[in-house]
Design an enzyme around this catalytic site. Structure first.
Site, PDB file in Angstrom:
ATOM      1  N   GLU A 179      35.155  68.813  34.600  1.00 37.00           N
ATOM      2  CA  GLU A 179      36.222  67.961  35.151  1.00 37.00           C
ATOM      3  C   GLU A 179      35.771  66.507  35.313  1.00 37.00           C
ATOM      4  OE1 GLU A 179      37.805  69.247  38.952  1.00 37.00           O
ATOM      5  OE2 GLU A 179      39.229  67.616  39.047  1.00 37.00           O
ATOM      6  N   LYS A 221      38.910  69.938  32.124  1.00 44.51           N
ATOM      7  CA  LYS A 221      39.919  69.623  33.151  1.00 44.51           C
ATOM      8  C   LYS A 221      39.968  68.107  33.302  1.00 44.51           C
ATOM      9  CE  LYS A 221      41.126  70.408  38.015  1.00 44.51           C
ATOM     10  NZ  LYS A 221      41.198  71.389  39.097  1.00 44.51           N
TER      11      LYS A 221
HETATM   12  C1  5MM Z   1      40.993  70.771  45.724  1.00 43.79           C
HETATM   13  O1  5MM Z   1      40.511  69.473  45.467  1.00 43.79           O
HETATM   14  C2  5MM Z   1      39.282  69.463  44.734  1.00 43.79           C
HETATM   15  C3  5MM Z   1      38.282  68.545  45.363  1.00 43.79           C
HETATM   16  O2  5MM Z   1      38.025  68.936  46.622  1.00 43.79           O
HETATM   17  P1  5MM Z   1      36.864  68.162  47.431  1.00 43.79           P
HETATM   18  O3  5MM Z   1      37.085  66.687  47.239  1.00 43.79           O
HETATM   19  O4  5MM Z   1      37.085  68.592  48.819  1.00 43.79           O
HETATM   20  O5  5MM Z   1      35.568  68.629  46.874  1.00 43.79           O
HETATM   21  C4  5MM Z   1      39.490  68.865  43.375  1.00 43.79           C
HETATM   22  O6  5MM Z   1      38.343  68.991  42.592  1.00 43.79           O
HETATM   23  C5  5MM Z   1      40.588  69.508  42.646  1.00 43.79           C
HETATM   24  O7  5MM Z   1      40.202  70.779  42.202  1.00 43.79           O
HETATM   25  C6  5MM Z   1      40.968  68.692  41.434  1.00 43.79           C
HETATM   26  O8  5MM Z   1      40.755  67.327  41.616  1.00 43.79           O
HETATM   27  C7  5MM Z   1      42.417  68.896  41.130  1.00 43.79           C
HETATM   28  O9  5MM Z   1      43.145  68.606  42.292  1.00 43.79           O
HETATM   29  P2  5MM Z   1      44.452  67.741  42.184  1.00 43.79           P
HETATM   30  O10 5MM Z   1      44.962  67.662  43.601  1.00 43.79           O
HETATM   31  O11 5MM Z   1      43.995  66.430  41.637  1.00 43.79           O
HETATM   32  O12 5MM Z   1      45.365  68.508  41.248  1.00 43.79           O
END
Ligand code: 5MM
Length: 346
Positions: A179, A221
């Site tokens: 990601e 991702k």
């Molecule tokens: C759930 O949010 C994840 C990051 O959490 P932390 O900052 O607490 O580690 C994040 O990696 C998430 O999986 C991805 O960014 C996708 O989330 P969004 O909200 O961007 O779809």
């Protein structure tokens, strides 16, 4: 390394009509989400919320896998059942976030590098024992054109860490979700977003190649190519879809089975519309990879704001989650239409 098993898991994660539920919020991030709806950030409340999500009947129809946080993969729901067991019952593959967060990159003001490689081989073994079949590591790239960010130092450090992580995952028989998130924050144009996302993805794939990654056994991702949040000129849905696909076509090997986007702070509807439009274009472009979602906020938001900590609202919140998952499932096939937003969940 069992290539066939990795490929099978990666392919299942991006199966037609299915996407990934990101629910790997660390405790501080989960706290922010809960506090926004008036719920205290305690372990029992986090368990109740995660049980609301994973206990949604029918979720497995649209969700192939869910990314858990370290705490969650060890927890049981209030009925004493492991969350991984609830998932397996619905055919949802357990995944786990294994990075330990984005930290300030030394001598690079305003830039971050994601950490978590130390001891990762041992942690992966433990997570496999808990039932995890895939992992996630998120790198964060900030755009600030006035300050000349991101610099090559930041992009290379993050790409290298992503590739080292991915190699450790595949060695352990776990599929890495790679990601690289180029943040939406800032006043940059969609052209700047395109150029920086392309450079980031090129660097990431070069590093994945250097670390002998089996491309068929991973999932990318990425963030979409979007105008910066503070830019007065916001690109249309069509333009976002076209620029995002153009960028991916230039950077992602055809051997990668699937691309599961993050939502990155877009509204629920925008994230669904963008995915849908990309999938409509994909048919004409004969793209080699499946295009689906791995959203956190854009999947959970409606459920969270419906629930607000009220036990009497759990069923309504689950309905909201299922509806959002269904709309994104349709978007992953290019079959979503705006009027579906107003239809009740089946
Ligand atoms: C759930 O949010 C994840 C990051 O959490 P932390 O900052 O607490 O580690 C994040 O990696 C998430 O999986 C991805 O960014 C996708 O989330 P969004 O909200 O961007 O779809």
């Amino acid at each position: 390394m069992d290539h066939a098993a990795l490929k099978q898991t990666a392919t299942a994660m991006v199966a037609p009509g299915q996407g990934i539920l990101a629910m790997d919020e660390s405790n501080p991030t989960c706290g922010k989400r809960l506090q926004a709806v008036g719920v205290e950030n305690t372990e029992p409340n986090r368990v109740t919320y995660r049980d609301l999500l994973l206990g949604t009947p029918g979720l497995g129809d649209y969700i192939s896998g869910a990314i858990l946080y370290d705490e969650t993969i060890r927890q049981k729901n209030p009925e004493g059942r492991a969350f991984t067991e609830l998932m397996q019952e619905q055919g949802i593959i357990p995944g786990i976030k294994v990075d330990t967060g984005a930290k300030d990159l030394a001598l690079h003001p305003g830039e971050k590098v994601t950490e978590g490689l130390d001891g990762l081989r041992e942690r992966l073994e433990e997570y496999r024992g808990f039932g995890a079949r895939f992992c996630k590591w998120r790198a964060v790239i900030t755009i600030d054109m006035e300050k000349g960010l991101p610099g090559r130092g930041c992009i290379e450090a993050n790409a290298h860490a992503l590739a080292r992580y991915a190699a450790l995952c595949q060695e352990a028989g776990l599929v890495p979700i790679v990601e690289p998130e180029v943040l939406l924050d800032g006043g940059h144009s969609i052209e700047d977003s395109f150029a920086i996302t392309r450079e980031t993805q090129h660097t990431v794939f070069e590093q994945l190649y250097r670390q002998n990654i089996f491309f068929e056994g991973m999932v990318l991702k990425p963030s979409m190519v979007l105008s910066g949040k503070e830019n007065a000129k916001q690109a249309s849905v069509q333009e976002v879809a076209e620029r995002t696909l153009e960028c991916l076509q230039q950077t992602v090997p055809a051997a990668v089975p699937g691309i599961a986007f993050l939502s990155g702070g877009q509204s629920d509807e925008q994230a669904t519309q963008h995915l849908n439009t990309m999938n409509r274009l994909a048919a004409e472009l004969a793209l080699p990879w499946r295009l689906t979602f791995s959203y956190a906020r854009a999947l959970q938001h409606q459920a969270l704001t419906t629930w607000k900590g009220d036990p009497a609202r759990v069923e309504a919140a689950r309905k909201a989650l299922l509806h959002r998952a269904k709309l994104n499932s349709l978007a992953s096939k290019g079959e979503y239409r705006d009027e579906m937003e107003r239809q009740e969940a089946a």
